[in-house]
Design an enzyme around this catalytic site. Sequence first.
Site, PDB file in Angstrom:
ATOM      1  N   ASP A   1      50.609  18.993  85.622  1.00 54.99           N
ATOM      2  CA  ASP A   1      50.604  18.451  84.267  1.00 54.99           C
ATOM      3  C   ASP A   1      49.174  18.428  83.735  1.00 54.99           C
ATOM      4  O   ASP A   1      48.206  18.331  84.485  1.00 54.99           O
ATOM      5  CB  ASP A   1      51.245  17.064  84.207  1.00 54.99           C
TER       6      ASP A   1
ATOM      7  N   GLU B   1      50.324  13.212  87.037  1.00 52.57           N
ATOM      8  CA  GLU B   1      49.005  12.702  87.408  1.00 52.57           C
ATOM      9  C   GLU B   1      48.233  12.266  86.179  1.00 52.57           C
ATOM     10  O   GLU B   1      47.542  11.258  86.201  1.00 52.57           O
ATOM     11  CB  GLU B   1      48.219  13.769  88.170  1.00 52.57           C
TER      12      GLU B   1
END
Length: 385
Positions: free
Chosen positions: A75, A141
């Site tokens: 991500d 994250e």
Amino acid sequence: MSDHSPLALAQALIRCPSVTPEEGGALSFLADRLSRAGFSVERPVFSEPGTPDIQNLYARIGTAGPVLVFAGHTDVVPPGETEAWTHGPFSGEVADGFLYGRGAVDMKGGIACMLAATLAFLDRHRPDFGGSIAFLVTGDEEGPAVNGTVKLLDWAKARGERFDHCLLGEPTNPDTLGEMIKIGRRGSLTGRITVHGRQGHVAYPHRAENPIPGLLRLASALTADPLDGGTAHFDASNLEFTTIDVGNPATNVIPASAKAVFNVRFNDDWTADTLGAEIRRRLEAAAGNAVRFSLDLQPSNSPAFLTQPDAFVDRVADAIEAETGRRPALSTTGGTSDARFIKDACPVIEFGLVGRTMHETDERVAVADLDRLTAIYGRVLDAYF
């Protein structure tokens, strides 16, 4: 250019618009490449009330130990105004020796290098290389980080997975590849102080109780003396006030309360509990009977931790020195990362690309650094197994 080259892999990942919490095809691409290389691949999805469901990836090849884990996240943060980018944030374009795109540095470039190094290693050492390689990759994250690595580790543990060492590919180098390995991280503690007064008219201060002088006294008590002098691998703990507010737009009203928020980045001299006790002690000593206050402490899930330098750290440092000609510093600086979760499963260190442009417009990485980082990871694999 081979489709197993770190550049080709990084371009493919960047072209997946995986802005957190969206998967964007990035984990699917990674799963396909790993499964084609012989990995057993699983894609657990984790949920938490009030947060989006998150896709994750766990892959492993080999059944024996030792087990080396490559960890990271696919991500990325939002690109902001796309018109401000010289090259599109999800274009994966190369210009003047640099690969552009959101995640080029943080950290799709690092994942591409891990994958490229692993594929080349397996080509050299199939079918048995004397251990196992695992990939632990999350899509959570950059977001709340509640449905990602922390749950993926619990899921793996429940299945009987055990790890010997982990290499997390976050961008660790401030300016030049090879400068720095992260062997730990500082802890984080946020505090909110409220000083209670009594509202009144500024012309009649004897009928009011102004909380602002009391708040200033308490703030000074927390910043007047250092918390510590640092430790062998950590700088001194640092407390910073981030906001002071009375919520009072009027110029002729003494406010009823005054509030301040602070954050402490602390070293391994402290735990959240012992640091909280020291903060409360200082505040109570400064307040005496003159200042009425309340304190709310909010420890993050980021305690200070240190991976003791050992043979694994030496292997990584040796690989870096062999490729770059410089011996990396062993550092605990910077913010938090998913290493704070991984440390409970196995020793973890971090080494990746140069982080100078991460999260910026025109995030980019030198193509030469992708090749060199791949070579470094390859040397680590050769030395490990």
